[in-house]
Design a protein around this motif. Structure first.
Motif, PDB file in Angstrom:
ATOM      1  N   THR A  32       0.850  -1.189   0.000  1.00 29.86           N
ATOM      2  CA  THR A  32       0.000   0.000   0.000  1.00 29.86           C
ATOM      3  C   THR A  32       0.885   1.239   0.000  1.00 29.86           C
ATOM      4  OG1 THR A  32      -1.749  -1.132   1.229  1.00 29.86           O
ATOM      5  CG2 THR A  32      -1.803   1.263   1.231  1.00 29.86           C
ATOM      6  N   TRP A  33       0.475   2.261  -0.772  1.00 23.23           N
ATOM      7  CA  TRP A  33       1.258   3.491  -0.894  1.00 23.23           C
ATOM      8  C   TRP A  33       0.512   4.675  -0.290  1.00 23.23           C
ATOM      9  CZ3 TRP A  33       6.187   3.619  -2.723  1.00 23.23           C
ATOM     10  CH2 TRP A  33       6.636   2.529  -3.474  1.00 23.23           C
ATOM     11  N   SER A  34       1.300   5.628   0.210  1.00 25.66           N
ATOM     12  CA  SER A  34       0.757   6.915   0.628  1.00 25.66           C
ATOM     13  C   SER A  34       1.618   8.005  -0.001  1.00 25.66           C
ATOM     14  CB  SER A  34       0.772   7.041   2.160  1.00 25.66           C
ATOM     15  OG  SER A  34       0.344   8.320   2.560  1.00 25.66           O
ATOM     16  N   TYR A  35       0.987   9.082  -0.465  1.00 25.43           N
ATOM     17  CA  TYR A  35       1.701  10.154  -1.161  1.00 25.43           C
ATOM     18  C   TYR A  35       0.850  11.416  -1.066  1.00 25.43           C
ATOM     19  CZ  TYR A  35      -1.497   7.968  -4.466  1.00 25.43           C
ATOM     20  OH  TYR A  35      -2.607   7.389  -5.032  1.00 25.43           O
ATOM     21  N   CYS A  72      -7.652  -7.022   6.212  1.00 29.47           N
ATOM     22  CA  CYS A  72      -6.230  -6.715   6.044  1.00 29.47           C
ATOM     23  C   CYS A  72      -5.779  -5.740   7.116  1.00 29.47           C
ATOM     24  CB  CYS A  72      -5.964  -6.102   4.660  1.00 29.47           C
ATOM     25  SG  CYS A  72      -6.283  -7.225   3.278  1.00 29.47           S
ATOM     26  N   ARG A  73      -4.514  -5.829   7.495  1.00 31.98           N
ATOM     27  CA  ARG A  73      -3.942  -4.893   8.459  1.00 31.98           C
ATOM     28  C   ARG A  73      -2.524  -4.541   8.046  1.00 31.98           C
ATOM     29  NH1 ARG A  73      -0.322  -7.090  11.962  1.00 31.98           N
ATOM     30  NH2 ARG A  73      -0.181  -9.371  12.042  1.00 31.98           N
ATOM     31  N   LYS A  74      -2.053  -3.407   8.523  1.00 37.18           N
ATOM     32  CA  LYS A  74      -0.721  -2.919   8.206  1.00 37.18           C
ATOM     33  C   LYS A  74       0.318  -3.702   8.993  1.00 37.18           C
ATOM     34  CE  LYS A  74       2.006   1.377   8.378  1.00 37.18           C
ATOM     35  NZ  LYS A  74       1.946   2.824   8.708  1.00 37.18           N
ATOM     36  N   GLU A  86       5.467  13.690   1.720  1.00 37.81           N
ATOM     37  CA  GLU A  86       5.813  12.367   2.250  1.00 37.81           C
ATOM     38  C   GLU A  86       5.371  11.279   1.283  1.00 37.81           C
ATOM     39  OE1 GLU A  86       7.647  10.376   5.468  1.00 37.81           O
ATOM     40  OE2 GLU A  86       7.015  12.459   5.640  1.00 37.81           O
ATOM     41  N   TYR A  87       6.298  10.356   0.999  1.00 34.53           N
ATOM     42  CA  TYR A  87       6.003   9.175   0.185  1.00 34.53           C
ATOM     43  C   TYR A  87       6.338   7.953   1.031  1.00 34.53           C
ATOM     44  CZ  TYR A  87       5.618  12.280  -3.845  1.00 34.53           C
ATOM     45  OH  TYR A  87       5.225  13.275  -4.706  1.00 34.53           O
ATOM     46  N   SER A  88       5.366   7.099   1.255  1.00 35.37           N
ATOM     47  CA  SER A  88       5.601   5.949   2.130  1.00 35.37           C
ATOM     48  C   SER A  88       4.863   4.728   1.611  1.00 35.37           C
ATOM     49  CB  SER A  88       5.158   6.261   3.565  1.00 35.37           C
ATOM     50  OG  SER A  88       3.775   6.562   3.608  1.00 35.37           O
ATOM     51  N   CYS A  89       5.264   3.584   2.123  1.00 31.66           N
ATOM     52  CA  CYS A  89       4.634   2.323   1.732  1.00 31.66           C
ATOM     53  C   CYS A  89       4.692   1.364   2.902  1.00 31.66           C
ATOM     54  CB  CYS A  89       5.329   1.715   0.513  1.00 31.66           C
ATOM     55  SG  CYS A  89       7.066   1.276   0.814  1.00 31.66           S
ATOM     56  N   TRP A  90       3.840   0.363   2.855  1.00 26.64           N
ATOM     57  CA  TRP A  90       3.859  -0.681   3.876  1.00 26.64           C
ATOM     58  C   TRP A  90       3.231  -1.944   3.304  1.00 26.64           C
ATOM     59  CZ3 TRP A  90       1.072   3.811   4.099  1.00 26.64           C
ATOM     60  CH2 TRP A  90      -0.310   3.721   4.007  1.00 26.64           C
TER      61      TRP A  90
END
Length: 370
Positions: free
Chosen positions: A97-100, A148-150, A135-139
């Motif tokens: 999963t991405w966050s941007y 689903c969980r992180k 911020e660019y992040s992934c998990w």
């Protein structure tokens, strides 16, 4: 639009719910793509390296930058690139999963590409602009059936500055923003810069003066902006930021700081009918009102006598900001249920349920047939 009326909204209820959208849908056939030119290491060292990697997996980032000629580079907490450059990021894992920066989703920006391949997730951003700074992040997602969980042990994050000497401040969609000052939490004036080395100062519009950042009560965070750690009513007013970096100073947009002081908890709700006795064919309005914090949304739902028989009604929701003196700002949210031609079946109790993140409040009033 006046500052105190900024953000007022009005809508007629037409849809009950809206489904959430996944930012990274998996495209068919991508699982078949595998990396090429894989290097083979001797068996002896391979075992030791694997043991070492396993023992430190909790502290390792899964985020990498793809460089020229297929090279990879681990990312530090921040990265600076020039505007116009493209970047490719990869995160190890089969369900990433991405966050941007959220604005890239607003207009479904075609410069951004997200793909989930067999062994990694891929993010590509082309023709970068100053507005892409953030911020660019992934998990990795761990799924069991539909739940689903992180995975907190397999994440990666970096803050990317897309530097532009013509745009020292990260562009915003408006020329004016409201910032709410709550006494029990920090407030952020989000004048972020595209160049981390820029000198940034905070200024009050009236009286015209620079606001000192003492590093305790007011600090500057290059990733967020100026942070008021303990806001008070003395901080209210209009402010702006100034940035300098090897050239003429640049000015940010203006921020209107409004002080807020309302009790936290379920919505403070009242209900009233335009009349509690109605004749057949009368028009009736039942109004549900909530007073609350300016930045806290309220959701309304109704129960009314003709609901089961699908009696047609009109429901209108809207809100606005008001000043309550001494610089305090409150949000009034209203839901209005309208019956244009009252019938005998409309007599009875009208129940309004107002809900926010703190809980819900139920209020009721009765309308009788005259």
């Amino acid at each position: 639009m006046s500052p105190h009326g900024a953000g007022g909204r009005f809508w007629v209820q037409a849809v009950i719910g809206q489904s959430a959208k996944n930012k990274h849908p998996k495209e068919p056939g991508e699982n078949k793509i595998r990396p090429v030119n894989k290097k083979v290491k001797p068996k002896g060292p391979k075992t030791k390296e694997r043991e070492s990697a396993d023992s430190s997996s909790k502290s390792q980032s899964i985020l990498m930058q793809v460089m020229d000629k297929g090279r990879f580079q681990k990312l530090a907490a921040t990265l600076s690139l020039s505007v116009g450059q493209s970047i490719e990021l990869r995160c190890k894992g089969s369900n990433v999963t991405w966050s941007y920066p959220s604005y890239l989703d607003t207009f479904k920006d075609s410069r951004l590409s997200l793909k989930q391949l067999d062994r990694y997730g891929q993010l590509i951003l082309t023709n970068s602009t100053a507005a892409d700074t953030g911020e660019y992040s992934c998990w990795l997602q761990q799924c069991n059936g539909n739940k689903c969980r992180k995975d907190e042990t397999k994440t990666g994050s970096t803050y990317i500055f897309f530097t532009d000497k013509e745009e020292l401040f990260v562009p915003t969609p408006s020329y004016f923003e409201i910032v709410y000052l709550n006494p029990d939490k920090p407030a952020v004036i989000p004048c972020r810069v595209t160049t981390p080395s820029a000198k940034v100062t905070l200024h009050r519009e009236f009286p015209a003066e620079e606001i000192e950042t003492d590093g305790t009560n007011i600090i500057y965070d290059v990733k967020k902006g100026f942070v008021y750690q303990h806001p008070t009513s003395d901080h209210k007013g209009i402010v702006y930021c100034k940035a300098e970096s090897q050239g003429a100073p640049q000015i940010s947009i203006k921020y209107h700081l409004l002080y807020v002081e309302v009790p936290k908890g379920p919505p403070s709700t009242t209900i009233v009918a335009s009349s509690n006795r109605a004749e057949v064919r009368d028009g009736i309005r039942v109004i549900c009102t909530v007073l609350g914090e300016p930045d806290v949304d309220v959701n309304f739902s109704w129960q009314y006598p003709g609901q089961e028989s699908e009696r047609p009604v009109i429901i209108q929701n809207f809100w606005r900001l008001i000043n309550r003196g001494t610089g305090h700002t409150t949000r009034i949210s209203k839901s209005v249920l309208v019956i244009e031609d009252f019938e005998a079946r409309d007599a009875g109790n009208y129940i309004c349920i107002a809900q926010n993140l703190q809980g819900e409040t139920t209020v009721a009033t009765e309308v009788e047939l005259n």
